[in-house]
Design a protein around this motif. Structure first.
Motif, PDB file in Angstrom:
ATOM      1  N   LEU A  71       0.635  -1.214  -0.051  1.00 17.40           N
ATOM      2  CA  LEU A  71       0.003   0.238   0.018  1.00 17.40           C
ATOM      3  C   LEU A  71       0.930   1.348  -0.014  1.00 17.40           C
ATOM      4  O   LEU A  71       1.739   1.368   0.854  1.00 17.40           O
ATOM      5  CB  LEU A  71      -0.912  -0.063   1.286  1.00 17.40           C
ATOM      6  N   TRP A  75      -1.700   5.520   2.617  1.00 12.43           N
ATOM      7  CA  TRP A  75      -2.056   4.400   3.496  1.00 12.43           C
ATOM      8  C   TRP A  75      -1.207   4.309   4.852  1.00 12.43           C
ATOM      9  O   TRP A  75       0.023   4.178   4.668  1.00 12.43           O
ATOM     10  CB  TRP A  75      -2.359   3.509   2.482  1.00 12.43           C
ATOM     11  N   PHE A 113      -8.709  -5.472   0.738  1.00 10.73           N
ATOM     12  CA  PHE A 113      -7.752  -5.007  -0.303  1.00 10.73           C
ATOM     13  C   PHE A 113      -7.422  -6.355  -0.967  1.00 10.73           C
ATOM     14  O   PHE A 113      -6.832  -7.515  -0.157  1.00 10.73           O
ATOM     15  CB  PHE A 113      -6.537  -4.255   0.367  1.00 10.73           C
ATOM     16  N   ARG A 119      -6.948  -3.572  -7.946  1.00 13.68           N
ATOM     17  CA  ARG A 119      -7.982  -2.485  -7.572  1.00 13.68           C
ATOM     18  C   ARG A 119      -7.567  -1.819  -6.212  1.00 13.68           C
ATOM     19  O   ARG A 119      -6.910  -2.430  -5.310  1.00 13.68           O
ATOM     20  CB  ARG A 119      -9.239  -3.199  -7.216  1.00 13.68           C
ATOM     21  N   GLU A 120      -7.866  -0.546  -5.967  1.00 12.59           N
ATOM     22  CA  GLU A 120      -7.697   0.137  -4.931  1.00 12.59           C
ATOM     23  C   GLU A 120      -8.527  -0.638  -3.464  1.00 12.59           C
ATOM     24  O   GLU A 120      -9.566  -1.353  -3.822  1.00 12.59           O
ATOM     25  CB  GLU A 120      -8.211   1.546  -4.953  1.00 12.59           C
ATOM     26  N   ARG A 122     -11.138  -1.161  -0.815  1.00 15.46           N
ATOM     27  CA  ARG A 122     -12.582  -0.714  -0.670  1.00 15.46           C
ATOM     28  C   ARG A 122     -12.877  -0.661   0.898  1.00 15.46           C
ATOM     29  O   ARG A 122     -12.534  -1.433   1.616  1.00 15.46           O
ATOM     30  CB  ARG A 122     -13.545  -1.515  -1.491  1.00 15.46           C
TER      31      ARG A 122
END
Length: 682
Positions: A71, A75, A113, A119-120, A122
């Motif tokens: 990350l 983050w 994650f 993808r990011e 959520r």
């Protein structure tokens, strides 16, 4: 290299030695990895990034040994539950690869994650506008139920103690991201504090720890047990073992402290508790859970050492069951070693290697045990032990020498005699620099380090912050004063009702002993500490003339204010055991507080404070400075926006370390042109 240096020795006064260990090097290596876990065949953990605003990064070590930060900034994988946080992530493997659930520091929401998906993260949990919102810690993934179970800390009002805590289930599909009502509460809020659930191998039971004010978790806790239905609902919730205890004279409790609970593969319950005065590993057989006759058995009895520690961070682990029926355990007296315990024979074999201190985080995968460890000549590393071969090796965060190790301190553990003949444990780090010596007859300055907590201890490991001073000719003495952990319950309870007395006396006993034996210059003694160590430092400066100066960081300075809403909920009644109930001993709160003894301080001091600190808020520093103003005591105050309780940003760490050295240079009278001068005001 070291042999070459030895031929180039320069004679110079203590404190004036040149050193390759500068403040930026120290800051770059501040902090340690934490919260190790295994996801499939991979090892994951969090690690500090001082140069990235002090965030905690989540790092992944693949099966082939390749490492990556999963990350990017900003983050920050860190929970604020109890303010000190705890285990902030959990992971499992799905058909799509790893699935990670973590808590982000900025908004305290849980996120899901899948790092291999592209993808990011959520969000899984909602925001709350009430008080400090919703916070989460100690997650346990239940993919078969489509949920993650964890501790929910929910603020119900604007005050720091307007809060409730329960075990809750959060849907993994994100349906609760905007809907608080979609979060299922598994436990009720009958107890003020809880840890995350541990699920039995058959999924039919859950166990967790609970305790209530005024106890701290090292005073008295309970193991709670519940039946878990196929739909993931708790029934038949009941206390099993542990004891919150009666209120003891002077406040607090005299109960039984259980600090960890886990299930073994056979359905028995394992836990660490201290009914005999030491944290011991015990077992309750499955039959006892069924028939209600709870009888535990010690797995490694008659050893006067600790198999646990103070539960400052929710989710810490001092032991872990292994697939072959043995147990990985952390144990020791004054330090924690990693060992493998055969619970049948009682045999305990320690891992070989240079690591003398292990932190309370363990993970297992097959025959491998993974933990985090350090030693006097090496920083904290992620270490893997193969229990089949007995071989241990560092697999990540491997120690590398930031400078030539010839400049590292050469510490030794010593036990001193305090008032009444009591033992006082300390780690002594004499000045050391292969390039420098001092003239005959000169004694070095020494700084007494008082650790935080105060129910904690200072480990004997490589710390470049200590090396920063010792390599310049300044000795350091880390004092594990009465009240510290690692030496049994009787030692840690010496501070009951005596905070500001025993800690101050024990630090002074070490300082005086070093001076009387000719190790330290009695005219050049200093004291420093942060948090509870800041309290001890300030209390020492206002009650004795032993020290020539002191460095006070994010301290408690006003006991009455701290007991009346100026701190967070977790420690809001801590003083009832450390000092006594305020209603019963109000004069003691005033008499011991440095705020109300400011007229007695004569030594110069440096005061350091984070402006975002909610544990020891800056208001206490401001009131103390107002009392000191105009009394002719040289002092400096450095406050840092964006810093909380404990400094994490590289620029802050550099500024505070250089300011501390400048204070010693000015007070002790040695030249230093490598740090900015410290402006002191009266």
């Amino acid at each position: 290299m070291e042999e070459r240096i030895r031929t180039m020795v320069t004679t110079a006064p203590y404190g004036s030695w040149t050193s390759p260990i500068d403040a930026r090097t120290v800051a770059a290596h501040d902090g340690r990895p934490a919260f190790v876990g295994v996801v499939g065949d991979e090892v994951w953990w969090t690690e500090p990034r001082p140069a990235e605003g002090g965030r905690r990064a989540l790092v992944r070590r693949r099966a082939d040994g390749a490492e990556e930060t999963v990350l990017p900034a900003p983050w920050n994988v860190r929970s604020r539950v109890l303010e000190y946080g705890g285990l902030p992530w959990a992971g499992t493997v799905t058909e799509r690869g790893p699935l990670i659930v973590f808590c982000d520091f900025a908004d305290q929401r849980l996120y899901a994650f899948e790092p291999d998906s592209g993808r990011e993260p959520r969000p899984l949990t909602p925001r709350s506008e009430v008080g400090e919102g919703l916070r989460w810690v100690d997650p346990v993934l239940r993919p078969e139920l489509g949920e993650v179970w964890c501790v929910l800390e929910e603020f119900t009002g604007a005050g720091p103690t307007d809060v409730r805590r329960v075990i809750a289930a959060v849907p993994l599909d994100g349906s609760a991201a905007g809907h608080r009502e979609s979060v299922r509460e598994l436990s009720d809020d009958r107890h003020r504090f809880v840890t995350g659930p541990r699920i039995s191998p058959d999924g039919d039971r859950a166990a967790w720890l609970a305790w209530d004010h005024p106890q701290m978790p090292w005073d008295g806790t309970l193991v709670m047990l519940a039946e878990s239905t196929g739909k993931g609902e708790f029934t038949a919730v009941r206390p099993l073992v542990g004891d919150l205890g009666p209120t003891a004279p002077g406040g607090g409790a005299t109960g039984e402290s259980v600090v960890q609970v886990e299930w073994d593969a056979d359905g028995s319950l394992l836990f660490v508790s201290d009914p005999g005065g030491w944290w011991e590993l015990q077992r309750i057989r499955p039959g006892a859970l069924d028939d209600g006759v709870v009888a535990s058995r010690g797995l490694c009895p008659a050893r006067e050492e600790e198999f646990g520690g103070p539960l400052w961070n929710v989710g810490e682990r001092w032991f872990l069951p292994l697939d072959n029926g043995t147990l990985a355990v952390l144990h020791g007296r004054g330090a924690l070693k990693l060992g493998i315990l055969d619970p049948v024979s009682g045999d305990l074999v320690d891992a070989a290697g240079p690591w003398t201190e292990w932190t309370p985080t363990l993970a297992a995968h097959g025959s491998r045990v993974v933990g985090i460890a350090a030693g006097p000549d090496r920083s904290y590393e992620v270490v893997e032990l193969d229990t089949c071969t007995g071989r241990a090796r560092a697999i990540a965060c491997r120690h590398t020498d930031a400078v030539d190790p010839a400049y590292y301190p050469r510490p030794r553990h010593r036990t001193f005699t305090g008032p009444g003949g009591r033992d006082v444990h300390a780690h002594i780090h004499p000045p050391h620099n292969p390039e420098h010596a001092t003239s005959d007859g000169e004694l070095p300055p020494y700084v007494i380090w008082a650790h935080g907590g105060p129910t904690s201890r200072a480990p004997l490991v490589l710390d470049l912050e200590i090396a920063y001073f010792t390599s310049r000719g300044i000795g350091v003495a880390q004092v594990n004063y009465g009240g510290s952990t690692g030496y049994g319950r009787a030692y840690r309870e010496r501070l009951r009702g005596q905070w500001g007395v025993v800690d101050v006396e024990d630090c002074a006993a070490v300082a005086r002993a070093l001076a009387e034996e000719g190790t330290a210059d009695p005219a050049r003694l200093a004291i420093r500490g942060g948090s509870a160590g800041g309290w001890t430092t300030a209390a020492s400066l206002t009650s004795t003339d032993l020290y020539a100066c002191g460095t006070i960081s994010y301290p408690v300075l006003d006991l009455t204010g701290w007991a009346n809403g100026e701190t967070h909920d977790f420690e809001s009644r801590y003083l009832e055991s450390l000092v006594g109930p305020l209603a019963e001993v109000p004069d003691r709160y005033r008499e011991r507080s440095p705020l109300h003894r400011a007229d007695r301080i004569t030594a110069p001091f440096l005061l350091l404070q984070g402006l975002d600190d909610v544990i020891c808020p800056p208001a206490q520093c401001e009131r103390f400075l107002a009392e000191v103003a105009g009394r002719g005591v040289p002092h400096a105050y450095l406050a840092f926006p964006g810093e909380g309780h404990g400094f994490r940003r590289a620029e802050t760490l550099v500024r505070t370390l250089e300011a501390e050295l400048a204070l010693y240079a000015r007070t002790f009278g040695f030249p230093r042109d490598d740090v900015p001068p410290l402006e002191l005001r009266d």
